[in-house]
Design a protein around this motif. Structure first.
Motif, short mmCIF file in Angstrom:
data_model
loop_
_atom_site.label_atom_id
_atom_site.label_comp_id
_atom_site.label_asym_id
_atom_site.label_seq_id
_atom_site.Cartn_x
_atom_site.Cartn_y
_atom_site.Cartn_z
N SER A 1 -6.93 0.84 3.39
CA SER A 1 -7.37 2.13 3.95
C SER A 1 -8.89 2.29 3.81
CB SER A 1 -6.63 3.30 3.30
OG SER A 1 -7.02 3.47 1.96
N LYS A 2 -9.46 1.73 2.75
CA LYS A 2 -10.91 1.84 2.54
C LYS A 2 -11.69 0.88 3.43
CE LYS A 2 -11.01 3.50 -2.23
NZ LYS A 2 -10.14 3.06 -3.30
N THR A 3 -11.13 -0.29 3.71
CA THR A 3 -11.89 -1.32 4.42
C THR A 3 -11.59 -1.37 5.92
OG1 THR A 3 -10.18 -2.97 3.95
CG2 THR A 3 -12.02 -2.82 2.38
N GLY A 4 -10.52 -0.69 6.34
CA GLY A 4 -10.19 -0.70 7.76
C GLY A 4 -9.36 -1.91 8.16
N ASN A 5 -9.03 -2.78 7.20
CA ASN A 5 -8.12 -3.88 7.50
C ASN A 5 -6.71 -3.30 7.57
OD1 ASN A 5 -10.00 -6.24 7.39
ND2 ASN A 5 -10.27 -5.52 5.29
N GLU A 6 -5.83 -3.95 8.33
CA GLU A 6 -4.49 -3.40 8.55
C GLU A 6 -3.46 -4.09 7.66
OE1 GLU A 6 -1.23 -2.82 12.17
OE2 GLU A 6 -3.12 -3.85 12.56
N PHE B 1 -3.42 -2.71 -2.73
CA PHE B 1 -3.65 -3.23 -1.39
C PHE B 1 -3.58 -2.13 -0.32
CE2 PHE B 1 -3.26 -7.42 -3.29
CZ PHE B 1 -4.23 -8.11 -2.59
N VAL B 2 -2.76 -1.11 -0.56
CA VAL B 2 -2.74 0.05 0.35
C VAL B 2 -4.11 0.72 0.32
CG1 VAL B 2 -1.82 2.38 0.68
CG2 VAL B 2 -0.26 0.47 0.28
N ASP B 3 -4.63 0.96 -0.89
CA ASP B 3 -5.95 1.58 -1.05
C ASP B 3 -7.05 0.71 -0.44
OD1 ASP B 3 -4.73 3.63 -2.42
OD2 ASP B 3 -5.37 2.97 -4.40
N LEU C 1 -8.78 -8.75 -9.71
CA LEU C 1 -8.95 -10.08 -9.12
C LEU C 1 -8.20 -10.31 -7.81
CD1 LEU C 1 -9.14 -12.31 -12.31
CD2 LEU C 1 -10.97 -11.82 -10.71
N PRO C 2 -6.92 -9.86 -7.68
CA PRO C 2 -6.25 -10.08 -6.38
C PRO C 2 -7.00 -9.45 -5.21
CG PRO C 2 -4.63 -9.56 -8.06
CD PRO C 2 -5.99 -9.34 -8.68
N ILE C 3 -7.52 -8.25 -5.42
CA ILE C 3 -8.26 -7.56 -4.36
C ILE C 3 -9.58 -8.28 -4.06
CG2 ILE C 3 -9.51 -5.44 -3.75
CD1 ILE C 3 -6.50 -5.08 -3.57
N LEU C 4 -10.28 -8.68 -5.10
CA LEU C 4 -11.56 -9.37 -4.91
C LEU C 4 -11.37 -10.70 -4.17
CD1 LEU C 4 -13.24 -8.71 -8.39
CD2 LEU C 4 -13.75 -7.61 -6.21
N ARG C 5 -10.32 -11.44 -4.54
CA ARG C 5 -10.05 -12.71 -3.86
C ARG C 5 -9.66 -12.47 -2.40
NH1 ARG C 5 -8.60 -16.62 -8.03
NH2 ARG C 5 -10.21 -16.27 -9.60
N ALA C 6 -8.85 -11.43 -2.17
CA ALA C 6 -8.43 -11.12 -0.80
C ALA C 6 -9.64 -10.73 0.04
CB ALA C 6 -7.40 -9.99 -0.80
N LYS C 7 -10.53 -9.93 -0.54
CA LYS C 7 -11.73 -9.50 0.17
C LYS C 7 -12.57 -10.71 0.57
CE LYS C 7 -15.53 -6.23 -0.45
NZ LYS C 7 -16.18 -5.31 -1.37
#
Length: 78
Positions: free
Chosen positions: A55-60, A50-52, A19-25
């Motif tokens: 790196s996968k999405t190109g966000n910094e 969040f590191v993964d 969920l944290p990753i999905l919400r951040a996305k």
């Protein structure tokens, strides 16, 4: 702004992966390139997640800090 500048803040405390990753996305997709999202999470796996994710999405991933069981991430939208 005081301290570190960010454009939006996302509170995902008490939420478990993914969920944290999905919400951040979702939050990042609503932001403009170069804007910074601050994420506050309590999931122990979130630093690696969040590191993964970045790196996968190109966000910094600008920073990843932990204090009192809370993880704070600053992510710049690509």
């Amino acid at each position: 702004m005081n301290g570190s500048a960010f454009d939006a803040e996302l509170d995902v405390r008490q939420l478990a992966c993914p969920l944290p990753i999905l919400r951040a996305k979702k939050s990042l997709s609503a932001m403009s390139a170069g804007q910074v999202l601050k994420v506050v999470a309590t999931d122990k796996g979130s630093p690696k997640d969040f590191v993964d994710f970045c790196s996968k999405t190109g966000n910094e991933l600008l920073s990843s800090t932990e204090a009192g069981g809370e993880f704070v991430f600053l992510i710049r939208r690509r």
